[in-house]
Design a protein around this motif. Structure first.
Motif, PDB file in Angstrom:
ATOM      1  N   LYS A 192      -8.215  37.395  23.801  1.00  0.00           N
ATOM      2  CA  LYS A 192      -9.338  37.705  24.685  1.00  0.00           C
ATOM      3  C   LYS A 192     -10.219  38.782  24.057  1.00  0.00           C
ATOM      4  CE  LYS A 192      -6.339  36.954  28.726  1.00  0.00           C
ATOM      5  NZ  LYS A 192      -5.057  36.874  28.000  1.00  0.00           N
ATOM      6  N   ASN A 213      -2.004  27.972  19.555  1.00  0.00           N
ATOM      7  CA  ASN A 213      -1.668  28.819  20.707  1.00  0.00           C
ATOM      8  C   ASN A 213      -2.957  29.413  21.276  1.00  0.00           C
ATOM      9  OD1 ASN A 213       1.182  28.484  20.417  1.00  0.00           O
ATOM     10  ND2 ASN A 213       1.112  29.897  18.686  1.00  0.00           N
ATOM     11  N   PRO A 214      -2.916  29.915  22.512  1.00  0.00           N
ATOM     12  CA  PRO A 214      -4.127  30.479  23.118  1.00  0.00           C
ATOM     13  C   PRO A 214      -4.747  31.567  22.259  1.00  0.00           C
ATOM     14  CG  PRO A 214      -2.441  30.182  24.791  1.00  0.00           C
ATOM     15  CD  PRO A 214      -1.777  29.882  23.471  1.00  0.00           C
ATOM     16  N   GLU A 223      -6.673  31.240  29.107  1.00  0.00           N
ATOM     17  CA  GLU A 223      -5.526  30.908  28.255  1.00  0.00           C
ATOM     18  C   GLU A 223      -5.784  29.588  27.533  1.00  0.00           C
ATOM     19  OE1 GLU A 223      -2.696  32.531  27.515  1.00  0.00           O
ATOM     20  OE2 GLU A 223      -3.365  34.276  28.648  1.00  0.00           O
ATOM     21  N   ARG A 274      -6.651  26.997  24.265  1.00  0.00           N
ATOM     22  CA  ARG A 274      -5.947  26.880  22.988  1.00  0.00           C
ATOM     23  C   ARG A 274      -6.845  26.975  21.755  1.00  0.00           C
ATOM     24  NH1 ARG A 274      -2.123  21.790  23.346  1.00  0.00           N
ATOM     25  NH2 ARG A 274      -1.374  22.705  21.378  1.00  0.00           N
ATOM     26  N   ASP A 306      -1.379  42.004  27.779  1.00  0.00           N
ATOM     27  CA  ASP A 306      -1.487  40.733  27.065  1.00  0.00           C
ATOM     28  C   ASP A 306      -0.207  40.410  26.298  1.00  0.00           C
ATOM     29  OD1 ASP A 306      -3.860  39.693  27.797  1.00  0.00           O
ATOM     30  OD2 ASP A 306      -4.895  40.040  25.907  1.00  0.00           O
TER      31      ASP A 306
END
Length: 380
Positions: A208, A204-205, A286, A288, A154
């Protein structure tokens, strides 16, 4: 016809007898055609299976190559392949339109296995000396050569001889899969009456494999309202409701959501002083994320009327929980509450929407009454 069948059977028997497999497991080695540097025998087949540790690939290069020429290498050949892919098929003494020789070019396997097969047919019109080759294990730089994005790091990738490992930016934790970076976001407590809450790293993304909990906890008597911004981007599914990433909201006994996709929920009046927000993300995507603002309004109290000969400060059209007002009287009058006179009296709007006390009365003082009476006598 019988002699022809017998001849083919004999050839097949000799071919089968001369075929054999060599297993190689060293990090480097040397491979030669049978009889090298003398001419190689007819009806011969040898296979070398090279296996090196995971994290390495195999480099093969030829120092000498001299095989019988044939169209598309039908007669004698050297075939280089992996489990499911032919990397090269060589024959002859020089490269032509229909034949290929290795020359100075090295062959690299994609993984840790390579198979090399030498095959000669039943006859050679000339003397051919075969081949002389070397192989060696080479480290794979997984950080730059990894093709499978689902197995990539990542944040940061660190290559070492024979493998690699992943690490995360400050504030992130490495997941148990040793490649995904997640955040620890389960203790977010908001106690102010207004505030802003966002997904981690917004805009930003978001990370996870994370479970984020946000709690808005105010005094009982306030009601929290939520307003999402227009930028709302949470992974969704065209047919199933929010199976991957989502937001869920719990306010008192009421549950809202899950919410996902690109359209933000409208304004939400929770009617509760305590709100819990859960944000879940899976191990892919991905997107936001999201941002919301919250505000709190108190329970309303009835409108107040000032007493006769008195006033209320501040005088408003609406009062709510925690609001305070001050009652005072005109000149010559005193605030009277429970037979006690005072200059001012304060009441507060309570959490249940009631006032802390009844509005007192304004009563004229004795001194002022006497002065008023004397003034009337002088007039007379």
């Amino acid at each position: 016809m019988r002699w022809l069948l017998l001849y083919h059977a004999l050839c097949f028997s000799l071919l089968k007898a001369s075929a054999h497999t060599v297993e190689l497991n060293d990090m480097f080695g040397h491979i030669q055609s049978p009889g090298y540097p003398d001419s190689y025998p007819s009806d011969s087949e040898v296979m070398w299976n090279i296996t090196v540790p995971e994290g390495f690939r195999i480099k093969l290069y030829f120092m000498h190559f001299d095989l019988e020429s044939s169209y598309l290498c039908e007669y004698d050949y050297v075939k280089v392949e992996t489990e499911d892919q032919v990397l090269a098929n060589f024959c002859g003494r020089e490269t032509t339109d229909t034949e290929q020789t290795p020359g100075q070019e090295a062959i690299l396997s994609p993984g840790s296995f390579m198979s090399i097969t030498f095959r000669s047919d039943f006859s050679n019109e000339e003397r051919y000396t075969g081949f002389d080759a070397h192989y060696m294990a080479m480290d794979v730089d997984e950080c730059t050569e990894r093709e499978d994005e689902e197995l990539s790091c990542d944040h940061y990738c660190h290559n070492y001889i024979g493998g690699y490992y992943c690490s995360c930016r400050f504030g992130y934790l490495l997941h148990t899969d040793n490649r995904t970076c997640r955040v620890e976001c389960s203790d977010n407590l908001f106690t102010q009456r207004t505030g802003i809450i966002t997904s981690p790293d917004f805009p930003n993304p978001y990370p996870k494999s994370s479970e984020c909990f946000y709690t808005i906890e105010l005094e009982e008597g306030f009601r929290v309202s939520l307003q999402f911004e227009d930028l709302f981007d949470i992974e969704d599914h065209p047919d199933v409701s929010c199976p991957y990433d989502y937001i869920k909201i719990k306010a008192g006994l009421k549950s809202l959501g899950p919410f996902c996709g690109e359209k933000a929920p409208g304004p939400i009046n929770t009617q509760s002083h305590s709100v819990q927000i859960l944000f879940h993300s899976d191990n892919s995507g991905e997107n936001r994320g999201w941002k919301l603002s919250y505000s709190a309004a108190g329970n309303e109290c009835p409108v107040l009327q000032p007493p006769v000969h008195g006033k209320i400060e501040p005088l408003q059209a609406k009062y709510s929980f925690k609001d305070q007002v001050l009652i005072s009287c005109d000149t010559g009058y005193k605030v009277q509450k429970d037979n006690v006179e005072m200059d001012t009296f304060q009441v507060e709007c309570l959490k249940d929407g009631s006032w802390s006390n009844k509005i007192p009365i304004c009563k004229g003082t004795e001194i002022d009454l006497e002065s008023e009476l004397q003034s009337e006598q002088v007039t007379e």
